[in-house]
Write a protein that holds these residues in place. Structure first.
Motif, mmCIF file in Angstrom:
data_model
loop_
_atom_site.group_PDB
_atom_site.id
_atom_site.type_symbol
_atom_site.label_atom_id
_atom_site.label_comp_id
_atom_site.label_asym_id
_atom_site.label_seq_id
_atom_site.Cartn_x
_atom_site.Cartn_y
_atom_site.Cartn_z
ATOM 1 N N ARG A 243 -7.190 -2.566 -8.587
ATOM 2 C CA ARG A 243 -7.260 -2.430 -7.135
ATOM 3 C C ARG A 243 -6.673 -1.102 -6.677
ATOM 4 O O ARG A 243 -5.661 -0.637 -7.195
ATOM 5 C CB ARG A 243 -6.510 -3.561 -6.441
ATOM 6 N N MET A 244 -7.317 -0.511 -5.680
ATOM 7 C CA MET A 244 -6.734 0.568 -4.893
ATOM 8 C C MET A 244 -6.691 0.076 -3.453
ATOM 9 O O MET A 244 -7.720 -0.300 -2.897
ATOM 10 C CB MET A 244 -7.566 1.856 -4.985
ATOM 11 N N ILE A 245 -5.497 0.053 -2.873
ATOM 12 C CA ILE A 245 -5.354 -0.355 -1.478
ATOM 13 C C ILE A 245 -4.957 0.881 -0.677
ATOM 14 O O ILE A 245 -3.925 1.502 -0.957
ATOM 15 C CB ILE A 245 -4.318 -1.470 -1.308
ATOM 16 N N THR B 108 -2.443 -1.817 -10.109
ATOM 17 C CA THR B 108 -2.753 -1.582 -8.699
ATOM 18 C C THR B 108 -2.213 -0.237 -8.218
ATOM 19 O O THR B 108 -1.090 0.154 -8.549
ATOM 20 C CB THR B 108 -2.173 -2.708 -7.834
ATOM 21 N N VAL B 109 -3.014 0.448 -7.414
ATOM 22 C CA VAL B 109 -2.640 1.729 -6.811
ATOM 23 C C VAL B 109 -2.540 1.546 -5.305
ATOM 24 O O VAL B 109 -3.468 1.012 -4.672
ATOM 25 C CB VAL B 109 -3.698 2.804 -7.155
ATOM 26 N N LEU B 110 -1.408 1.963 -4.735
ATOM 27 C CA LEU B 110 -1.179 1.840 -3.299
ATOM 28 C C LEU B 110 -1.070 3.233 -2.686
ATOM 29 O O LEU B 110 -0.210 4.024 -3.087
ATOM 30 C CB LEU B 110 0.109 1.064 -3.017
ATOM 31 N N CYS B 111 -1.934 3.537 -1.721
ATOM 32 C CA CYS B 111 -1.954 4.850 -1.078
ATOM 33 C C CYS B 111 -1.700 4.666 0.416
ATOM 34 O O CYS B 111 -2.516 4.068 1.124
ATOM 35 C CB CYS B 111 -3.304 5.537 -1.293
ATOM 36 N N VAL B 112 -0.573 5.192 0.867
ATOM 37 C CA VAL B 112 -0.153 5.014 2.256
ATOM 38 C C VAL B 112 -0.472 6.290 3.026
ATOM 39 O O VAL B 112 0.177 7.324 2.835
ATOM 40 C CB VAL B 112 1.349 4.688 2.327
ATOM 41 N N LEU B 113 -1.473 6.237 3.881
ATOM 42 C CA LEU B 113 -1.935 7.415 4.604
ATOM 43 C C LEU B 113 -1.625 7.341 6.093
ATOM 44 O O LEU B 113 -2.076 8.197 6.862
ATOM 45 C CB LEU B 113 -3.449 7.590 4.415
ATOM 46 N N THR B 114 -0.869 6.370 6.526
ATOM 47 C CA THR B 114 -0.613 6.169 7.952
ATOM 48 C C THR B 114 0.337 7.223 8.524
ATOM 49 O O THR B 114 0.219 7.607 9.685
ATOM 50 C CB THR B 114 -0.010 4.776 8.187
ATOM 51 N N HIS B 115 1.270 7.714 7.726
ATOM 52 C CA HIS B 115 2.364 8.611 8.124
ATOM 53 C C HIS B 115 2.878 8.325 9.534
ATOM 54 O O HIS B 115 2.996 9.201 10.385
ATOM 55 C CB HIS B 115 2.022 10.091 7.899
ATOM 56 N N ASP B 116 3.187 7.064 9.762
ATOM 57 C CA ASP B 116 3.779 6.583 11.004
ATOM 58 C C ASP B 116 4.897 5.626 10.592
ATOM 59 O O ASP B 116 4.659 4.632 9.903
ATOM 60 C CB ASP B 116 2.725 5.848 11.837
ATOM 61 N N GLU C 94 -3.777 13.139 -8.860
ATOM 62 C CA GLU C 94 -2.407 12.715 -9.153
ATOM 63 C C GLU C 94 -2.375 11.296 -9.710
ATOM 64 O O GLU C 94 -1.576 10.981 -10.601
ATOM 65 C CB GLU C 94 -1.521 12.798 -7.916
ATOM 66 N N ILE C 95 -3.234 10.423 -9.193
ATOM 67 C CA ILE C 95 -3.286 9.053 -9.705
ATOM 68 C C ILE C 95 -3.674 9.053 -11.177
ATOM 69 O O ILE C 95 -3.072 8.357 -12.007
ATOM 70 C CB ILE C 95 -4.272 8.217 -8.872
#
Length: 405
Positions: free
Chosen positions: A205-207, A268-276, A347-348
């Motif tokens: 999974r990538m989320i 699992t890969v978690l990518c947080v792009l919200t930067h909030d 990078e992943i």
């Protein structure tokens, strides 16, 4: 071989006879790892690859020979400066190849057909084949399911199938492809048989958290790399199927709540792009305590420092913070969403394969990492005559619309 499952499953359904060559071990630098396969049917149609082109022609001929003889063989390909015209790997490594004919009456056909059918339906299963041992057992196959049940058999001692099934099930549980040494009577004493166990598990999974333009590009990159990609955002106006047509799932939910309630594993890969911060901090606090493969977060250097300060205030330890890839991505000078997605995807891959992220030009690091970093068993580099040679030595080893909170 299971990477060719859809096409080979069609071949078996059509009743075609074919031979399949599978990499069972590599030594030194080699393009493909254990499990990579090439198949040739009786009409000469070929699919797959085992070396990126170095020895494909020779392997093709060996598959045709196997179809004629009906016998499985193990061949070794290498390279020697003394004989530059020999068929071998110009990268300097060695690969051991199991060539198995799959004729209409071949003992292995039942197990392979079941394994290919399961893989084509994305069902978890492991295929164990004899890659070294007595000639009458070579290439024999056993299909093992997650509950430990198995189909077909390896032949030989009655305890061999039970032991092989247990070993294959262990590799399946970890999603690994590798080799197992057993004795011919089914005990764990090495020296008699080597089994190649190929695991077919659902894609990792990538989320992607944050329904932004960069996320749309990252979804496409994730799909290209073979991930099952989910986009999650608490804002229903942004998290829509129209904006993310390539995603497997689009989820409207608070990121930390969704992460708490969804299934993850060590791939699992978690990518947080919200930067909030109101999204990032509770999400990363949870993410950095999960046994996942990768946690990355987008943001400027200033955002990164502020985020780390907030995470520390929430009780996140320095050891947990050390797992965070932030700012996410390799330094490619990326500007566009597509370039940024490439940077993140790179990078992943580097994190998962043990890469440095440095240019190969001028570098002395190995191009092809030890297969053990990929979950296989490459063994050590071996010496042997160049070209193809039979070996009797050891083979090394939908959309969700949950409302936001």
């Amino acid at each position: 071989m299971l990477d060719l499952a859809e096409e080979l499953h069609r071949w078996t359904e059509e009743g075609r006879e074919f031979a399949v060559a599978t990499v069972v071990a590599v030594g030194g630098s080699a393009p493909r790892g254990p499990g990579a396969a090439l198949a040739v049917d009786s009409a000469g149609t070929v699919i797959g690859s085992v070396s990126g082109g170095c020895v494909e022609g020779a392997v093709y001929d060996l598959c045709l020979q196997a179809l004629q003889t009906g016998e499985s063989v193990v061949e070794r390909f290498g390279y020697s400066d003394d004989d530059a015209f020999a068929v071998g790997l110009t990268c300097g490594g060695t690969i051991d190849m199991l060539i198995t004919p799959v004729g209409g009456q071949a003992p292995v056909r039942t197990a392979l057909a079941s394994a290919l059918s399961a893989a084509a339906r994305s069902e978890p299963a492991a295929l164990a084949r004899v890659a070294r041992g007595p000639a009458d057992l070579l290439g024999r196959a056993l299909l093992v399911r997650p509950d430990g049940t198995y189909e077909a058999g390896l032949g030989g001692h009655p305890d061999l199938d039970r032991t092989a099934a247990a070993e294959a099930r262990a590799l399946l549980e970890s999603g690994r492809t590798g080799t197992v040494d057993l004795s011919a009577d089914g005990t764990h004493c090495p020296g008699g048989l080597t089994l190649l166990v190929e695991s077919n598990v659902p894609p990792p999974r990538m989320i992607v958290f944050g329904a932004i333009d960069f996320a749309a590009a990252l979804v496409r990159a994730g799909k290209f790399l073979g991930y099952h990609v989910t986009v999650c955002d608490a804002r229903p106006v942004f998290a829509t199927r129209t904006r993310f047509p390539d995603a497997d799932e689009v989820v409207v939910d608070w990121p930390h709540r969704y992460l708490r309630n969804t299934a993850t594993d060590a791939r699992t890969v978690l990518c947080v792009l919200t930067h909030d911060a109101k999204f990032d901090v509770p999400l990363l606090k949870a993410a950095l305590r999960l046994p996942v493969a990768f946690v990355g977060a987008m943001g400027s250097r200033r955002t990164h420092e502020d985020r780390n300060r907030r995470l520390r205030a929430e009780g996140v330890t320095e050891g947990e913070l050390a797992r965070l890839h932030s700012p996410i991505g390799l330094d490619l000078g990326a500007r566009t969403p597509e370039e940024t997605a490439l940077s993140i995807a790179a990078e992943i891959v580097a994190a998962g394969r043990g890469g440095t992220g440095m240019p190969l030009t001028g570098s002395r690091t190995p191009i092809h990492r030890d297969a053990r970093a990929r979950g296989g068993d490459a063994g050590r580099p071996r010496r042997g005559r160049p070209g193809a040679s039979r070996t009797d030595g050891r083979v090394a080893a939908g959309t969700s619309t949950t409302p936001p909170a």
